[in-house]
Design a protein around this motif. Structure first.
Motif, short mmCIF file in Angstrom:
data_model
loop_
_atom_site.label_atom_id
_atom_site.label_comp_id
_atom_site.label_asym_id
_atom_site.label_seq_id
_atom_site.Cartn_x
_atom_site.Cartn_y
_atom_site.Cartn_z
N UNK A 1 19.99 56.20 -31.77
CA UNK A 1 18.95 57.14 -32.17
C UNK A 1 18.32 57.78 -30.94
N UNK A 2 17.51 58.80 -31.16
CA UNK A 2 16.83 59.46 -30.05
C UNK A 2 15.82 58.53 -29.39
N UNK A 3 15.20 57.64 -30.16
CA UNK A 3 14.25 56.69 -29.58
C UNK A 3 14.95 55.74 -28.61
N UNK A 4 16.12 55.26 -28.99
CA UNK A 4 16.88 54.37 -28.11
C UNK A 4 17.31 55.10 -26.85
N UNK A 5 17.74 56.35 -26.99
CA UNK A 5 18.11 57.13 -25.82
C UNK A 5 16.93 57.32 -24.89
N UNK A 6 15.77 57.62 -25.46
CA UNK A 6 14.59 57.83 -24.64
C UNK A 6 14.19 56.56 -23.89
N UNK A 7 14.26 55.41 -24.57
CA UNK A 7 13.88 54.15 -23.92
C UNK A 7 14.93 53.68 -22.92
N UNK A 8 16.20 53.92 -23.20
CA UNK A 8 17.26 53.42 -22.33
C UNK A 8 17.45 54.29 -21.09
N UNK A 9 17.45 55.59 -21.28
CA UNK A 9 17.72 56.52 -20.18
C UNK A 9 16.46 57.12 -19.58
N UNK A 10 15.30 56.82 -20.18
CA UNK A 10 13.99 57.18 -19.64
C UNK A 10 13.74 58.69 -19.63
N UNK A 11 14.46 59.41 -20.46
CA UNK A 11 14.17 60.83 -20.64
C UNK A 11 13.23 60.99 -21.84
N UNK A 12 12.59 62.13 -21.92
CA UNK A 12 11.69 62.41 -23.02
C UNK A 12 12.39 63.30 -24.04
N UNK A 13 12.49 62.81 -25.28
CA UNK A 13 13.11 63.56 -26.36
C UNK A 13 12.02 63.82 -27.40
N UNK A 14 11.65 65.07 -27.56
CA UNK A 14 10.49 65.41 -28.37
C UNK A 14 10.81 65.54 -29.86
N UNK A 15 12.08 65.64 -30.22
CA UNK A 15 12.48 65.74 -31.63
C UNK A 15 13.13 64.43 -32.03
N UNK B 1 25.12 58.61 -22.66
CA UNK B 1 25.01 59.90 -21.95
C UNK B 1 25.69 61.02 -22.74
N UNK B 2 26.80 60.72 -23.38
CA UNK B 2 27.43 61.73 -24.22
C UNK B 2 26.54 62.08 -25.41
N UNK B 3 25.92 61.06 -26.01
CA UNK B 3 24.99 61.31 -27.11
C UNK B 3 23.81 62.15 -26.64
N UNK B 4 23.33 61.89 -25.43
CA UNK B 4 22.23 62.68 -24.89
C UNK B 4 22.65 64.13 -24.68
N UNK B 5 23.86 64.34 -24.20
CA UNK B 5 24.37 65.70 -24.00
C UNK B 5 24.46 66.45 -25.33
N UNK B 6 24.99 65.78 -26.37
CA UNK B 6 25.10 66.41 -27.68
C UNK B 6 23.72 66.70 -28.25
N UNK B 7 22.80 65.75 -28.09
CA UNK B 7 21.43 65.95 -28.56
C UNK B 7 20.79 67.17 -27.89
#
Length: 227
Positions: free
Chosen positions: A73-87, A167-173
């Motif tokens: 999920x976007x929450x897991x990506x934000x916590x794991x990779x430390x980027x901010x995902x606003x949606x 990282x691929x999921x982050x790119x697609x997001x």
């Protein structure tokens, strides 16, 4: 989360797909070190003969770990990779308006059923023990050095595959949600963090003010003489 027939059906269906993929990959890659399949590259070995890269469960664990990272999920990506995902997106690689974003049985089947049946831990450990002490020993003796190396490499490669999938999921997001991705360390991310801290501070102040007002009213009420 309550278990429903839909959850069970998705688990069963996706688990069958994961098992079939696992068996196919083991046959395809594991037979590569066999003289009866000279056309298949010798990628993995079952520990009973020399050749290959450690054991047959390595490729499927790598593939399963990659899918685990891809389906987060976007929450897991934000916590794991430390980027901010606003949606917010329960499945980061799907459009936000997709009906599958709220289809919990599908998500459980995809993550638990498919990835859980595709990967293995017990077979991996058993294969390492066979390479060390059991099975069909090679003429040169035990393969304990290769088995220990296989455990270390298996852990490292699986973790690397998990991060690659994320990282691929982050790119697609990022492609699906333009403007919703704020890189870690950017001024916008820092400003957003400061804004969130300001909101939390204001909420705490309002709560403390409410408590103070309530205590003052209680004191006034207790000080008033009884009628």
């Amino acid at each position: 989360m309550a278990t429903s027939p839909g959850h069970l059906l998705h688990l069963i269906a996706w688990a069958q797909i994961g098992v079939l993929l696992r068996v196919y990959l083991e046959v395809l890659l594991g037979n590569g070190c066999s003289p009866s399949h000279p056309w298949i590259p010798c990628v993995t070995s079952n520990g009973s003969r020399a050749g290959g890269a450690f054991f047959v469960d390595l490729p499927i664990n790598v593939a399963g770990s990659f899918l685990m990272g891809l389906f987060v999920s976007s929450d897991v990506l934000s916590n794991s990779l430390r980027h901010t995902l606003t949606v917010e997106a329960p499945v980061a690689i799907l459009p936000v308006r997709s009906p599958l974003q709220t289809h919990l049985p599908f998500q459980v089947g995809l993550r638990t059923g498919l990835c859980g049946s595709l990967t293995t831990f017990a077979s991996w450990q058993l294969q390492a023990v066979i390479m060390m002490v059991g099975g069909q020993p090679l003429p040169g003796g035990s393969q304990w050095v290769e088995a220990v190396a296989a455990l270390v490499v298996g852990c490292m490669v699986s973790l690397a595959s998990l991060v690659a999938g994320q990282h691929l999921a982050l790119y697609i997001y990022h492609k699906l949600n333009p403007g919703a991705f704020i890189p870690y360390g950017s001024p916008a991310a820092e400003q957003l963090a400061l804004d969130e801290d300001d909101v939390k501070a204001q909420q705490q102040q309002q709560q403390q003010h409410h408590w103070s007002s309530s205590e003052a009213l209680d004191r006034v009420s207790s000080a008033e003489p009884a009628g």
